[in-house]
Design a protein around this motif. Structure first.
Motif, PDB file in Angstrom:
ATOM      1  N   ARG A 167      -3.303   5.066   7.331  1.00 32.70           N
ATOM      2  CA  ARG A 167      -2.129   4.272   6.929  1.00 32.70           C
ATOM      3  C   ARG A 167      -1.528   3.552   8.126  1.00 32.70           C
ATOM      4  NH1 ARG A 167       2.396   8.052   5.125  1.00 32.70           N
ATOM      5  NH2 ARG A 167       2.629   8.218   7.384  1.00 32.70           N
ATOM      6  N   ASP A 168      -1.368   4.281   9.224  1.00 30.76           N
ATOM      7  CA  ASP A 168      -0.797   3.679  10.425  1.00 30.76           C
ATOM      8  C   ASP A 168      -1.709   2.586  10.976  1.00 30.76           C
ATOM      9  OD1 ASP A 168       1.295   5.418  10.149  1.00 30.76           O
ATOM     10  OD2 ASP A 168       0.670   6.777  11.770  1.00 30.76           O
ATOM     11  N   ALA A 169      -3.010   2.814  10.905  1.00 36.80           N
ATOM     12  CA  ALA A 169      -3.958   1.826  11.406  1.00 36.80           C
ATOM     13  C   ALA A 169      -3.897   0.541  10.581  1.00 36.80           C
ATOM     14  CB  ALA A 169      -5.376   2.392  11.391  1.00 36.80           C
TER      15      ALA A 169
ATOM     16  N   PHE B 117       0.845  -1.191   0.000  1.00 33.35           N
ATOM     17  CA  PHE B 117       0.000   0.000   0.000  1.00 33.35           C
ATOM     18  C   PHE B 117       0.881   1.241   0.000  1.00 33.35           C
ATOM     19  CE2 PHE B 117       0.548  -1.476   4.348  1.00 33.35           C
ATOM     20  CZ  PHE B 117       0.940  -0.342   5.046  1.00 33.35           C
ATOM     21  N   ALA B 118       0.369   2.269  -0.647  1.00 32.79           N
ATOM     22  CA  ALA B 118       1.030   3.579  -0.670  1.00 32.79           C
ATOM     23  C   ALA B 118      -0.050   4.606  -0.381  1.00 32.79           C
ATOM     24  CB  ALA B 118       1.675   3.827  -2.026  1.00 32.79           C
ATOM     25  N   VAL B 119      -0.123   5.023   0.880  1.00 30.87           N
ATOM     26  CA  VAL B 119      -1.181   5.927   1.335  1.00 30.87           C
ATOM     27  C   VAL B 119      -0.566   7.304   1.548  1.00 30.87           C
ATOM     28  CG1 VAL B 119      -2.927   6.341   3.110  1.00 30.87           C
ATOM     29  CG2 VAL B 119      -2.345   3.989   2.448  1.00 30.87           C
ATOM     30  N   PRO B 120      -1.172   8.353   1.015  1.00 25.85           N
ATOM     31  CA  PRO B 120      -0.592   9.699   1.144  1.00 25.85           C
ATOM     32  C   PRO B 120      -0.557  10.176   2.591  1.00 25.85           C
ATOM     33  CG  PRO B 120      -2.802   9.800   0.213  1.00 25.85           C
ATOM     34  CD  PRO B 120      -2.415   8.362   0.210  1.00 25.85           C
ATOM     35  N   GLU B 121       0.303  11.151   2.839  1.00 26.78           N
ATOM     36  CA  GLU B 121       0.482  11.687   4.190  1.00 26.78           C
ATOM     37  C   GLU B 121      -0.808  12.283   4.736  1.00 26.78           C
ATOM     38  OE1 GLU B 121       2.590  12.474   7.678  1.00 26.78           O
ATOM     39  OE2 GLU B 121       3.120  11.245   5.919  1.00 26.78           O
ATOM     40  N   THR B 122      -1.691  12.729   3.859  1.00 22.67           N
ATOM     41  CA  THR B 122      -2.965  13.303   4.312  1.00 22.67           C
ATOM     42  C   THR B 122      -3.843  12.260   4.991  1.00 22.67           C
ATOM     43  OG1 THR B 122      -3.849  12.910   2.088  1.00 22.67           O
ATOM     44  CG2 THR B 122      -3.011  15.124   2.568  1.00 22.67           C
TER      45      THR B 122
ATOM     46  N   LEU C  73       8.445  -6.449   4.642  1.00 21.38           N
ATOM     47  CA  LEU C  73       9.528  -6.784   3.725  1.00 21.38           C
ATOM     48  C   LEU C  73      10.334  -5.538   3.385  1.00 21.38           C
ATOM     49  CD1 LEU C  73       7.642  -9.221   1.331  1.00 21.38           C
ATOM     50  CD2 LEU C  73       9.576  -9.804   2.810  1.00 21.38           C
ATOM     51  N   GLN C  74       9.630  -4.443   3.156  1.00 20.04           N
ATOM     52  CA  GLN C  74      10.218  -3.129   2.925  1.00 20.04           C
ATOM     53  C   GLN C  74       9.086  -2.125   3.071  1.00 20.04           C
ATOM     54  OE1 GLN C  74      10.694  -2.536  -1.650  1.00 20.04           O
ATOM     55  NE2 GLN C  74      11.384  -4.612  -1.169  1.00 20.04           N
ATOM     56  N   GLY C  75       9.355  -0.861   2.897  1.00 17.86           N
ATOM     57  CA  GLY C  75       8.344   0.161   3.113  1.00 17.86           C
ATOM     58  C   GLY C  75       7.048  -0.112   2.373  1.00 17.86           C
ATOM     59  N   GLY C  76       5.954  -0.291   3.102  1.00 19.16           N
ATOM     60  CA  GLY C  76       4.644  -0.479   2.482  1.00 19.16           C
ATOM     61  C   GLY C  76       4.398  -1.855   1.912  1.00 19.16           C
ATOM     62  N   LEU C  77       5.252  -2.830   2.212  1.00 22.21           N
ATOM     63  CA  LEU C  77       5.072  -4.185   1.680  1.00 22.21           C
ATOM     64  C   LEU C  77       5.206  -5.189   2.821  1.00 22.21           C
ATOM     65  CD1 LEU C  77       4.713  -6.103  -0.739  1.00 22.21           C
ATOM     66  CD2 LEU C  77       7.215  -6.066  -1.025  1.00 22.21           C
ATOM     67  N   TYR C  78       4.168  -6.009   2.998  1.00 19.04           N
ATOM     68  CA  TYR C  78       4.112  -6.963   4.105  1.00 19.04           C
ATOM     69  C   TYR C  78       3.786  -8.353   3.583  1.00 19.04           C
ATOM     70  CZ  TYR C  78       4.092  -2.914   7.200  1.00 19.04           C
ATOM     71  OH  TYR C  78       4.444  -1.763   7.861  1.00 19.04           O
TER      72      TYR C  78
END
Length: 310
Positions: free
Chosen positions: A122-124, A112-117, A137-142
């Motif tokens: 995103r955190d949830a 997932f790539a969720v904007p800062e807004t 696995l890396q940023g935004g990939l599980y």
């Protein structure tokens, strides 16, 4: 008079609020005398208990009749507490232990790539993935070895970010040059620390079962204290456990032994007064359902871990 054995293995800390919730009976009441006695056995002061009850009543979670140790509290909702088991999650663990939930070799990946807004959403979503046992696995990939996709999608939909979620499956996962499933599991999940928690649970369950089988009858406060300690230790062991399939774990896996010993101890704790079930905390019933409840009839059906606030 029975002489108590040494303190034995250390137990995870049990908060006063958690203890109150854990002592709620099937009729929704808490006996204050019972609460103060167990709290004292766990090293809590009367002042701690009084302040906690005052806050819970002020929050509207309980109403109170009477004062002090003669008081009776009535839950206004279902405050089972942080030591209550997620029944299907625990059943799935025991099915794995019995070899009834073999791994199909499929890795489940989520990106997932969720904007800062939408940072809060995103955190949830990230927290939900970690709670369900997925590893980054890396940023935004599980990745998960369990089929948790429908649960993750439901979370993303609820958070309003389903369009940002990508799901895929693979039988060929590689991290760098590593592709062996068991070695990947050891690389992605903190198996050593998870095993240590299970070893602590095993030690506590063994100690408490020995005390329960020793000559002399334990009083009600002692039995409830042991139940609270066992429940807290079980939660501490299970909470960070991603329930990886046995095919991905070192063997023998400490979790299998710990859960077997915990079930034996819980059976000993709950089996002395079967006619007094209504007077026991509902926690006993929940653990009985989780540890000894009926498993699904189809061996190929694998109930998946369900998210539960902790």
């Amino acid at each position: 008079m029975t002489t108590s054995p040494p303190a034995g293995p250390a137990t995870p800390g049990i908060g006063t609020r958690t203890l109150v919730f854990a002592l709620v009976r099937e009729d929704g009441t808490v006996d204050a005398g019972e609460l103060y006695a167990v709290a004292e056995a766990l090293g809590m002061t009367d002042q701690q208990v009084r302040l906690c009850l005052k806050r819970l009543v002020a929050e509207g979670r309980f109403t109170q009749e009477g004062r002090g140790r003669k008081a009776r509290l009535l839950a206004t909702a279902d405050p089972t507490g942080a030591v209550a088991p997620d029944v299907e999650y625990v059943r799935h663990a025991y099915r794995q232990d019995r070899g009834l939930a073999p791994w199909d070799g499929v890795w489940h990946l989520f990106a997932f790539a969720v904007p800062e807004t939408a940072r809060q959403a995103r955190d949830a979503l990230r927290d939900a993935l970690l709670h369900l046992g997925a590893a980054p696995l890396q940023g935004g990939l599980y990745v998960s070895a369990n089929a948790i996709g429908d649960i993750v999608e439901a979370h993303a939909r609820h958070l309003g970010i389903l369009a940002s979620l990508t799901r895929l499956t693979s039988r060929d996962l590689r991290v760098g040059e590593e592709r062996d499933p068991a070695r990947l599991a050891a690389l992605l999940w903190p198996l050593d620390s998870i095993a240590e928690r299970h070893e602590a649970l095993a030690a506590l369950a063994t100690d408490r079962t020995a005390r329960l089988s020793a000559p002399g009858r334990l009083n009600g406060t002692e039995r409830l204290t042991y139940a609270m300690e066992l429940a807290a230790s079980f939660t501490a062991a299970m909470e960070p456990d991603p329930l990886l399939p046995p095919e991905l774990l070192p063997q023998p896996w400490p979790g299998t032994r710990a859960r077997a010993l915990a079930a034996e101890c819980w059976d000993a704790l709950g089996g002395e007064d079967p006619d007094d079930a209504a007077g026991r905390p509902r926690l006993f019933r929940l653990y009985d359902e989780a540890l000894t409840g009926p498993a699904p009839a189809d061996p190929q059906t694998q109930p998946q871990p369900q998210p539960q606030p902790r």
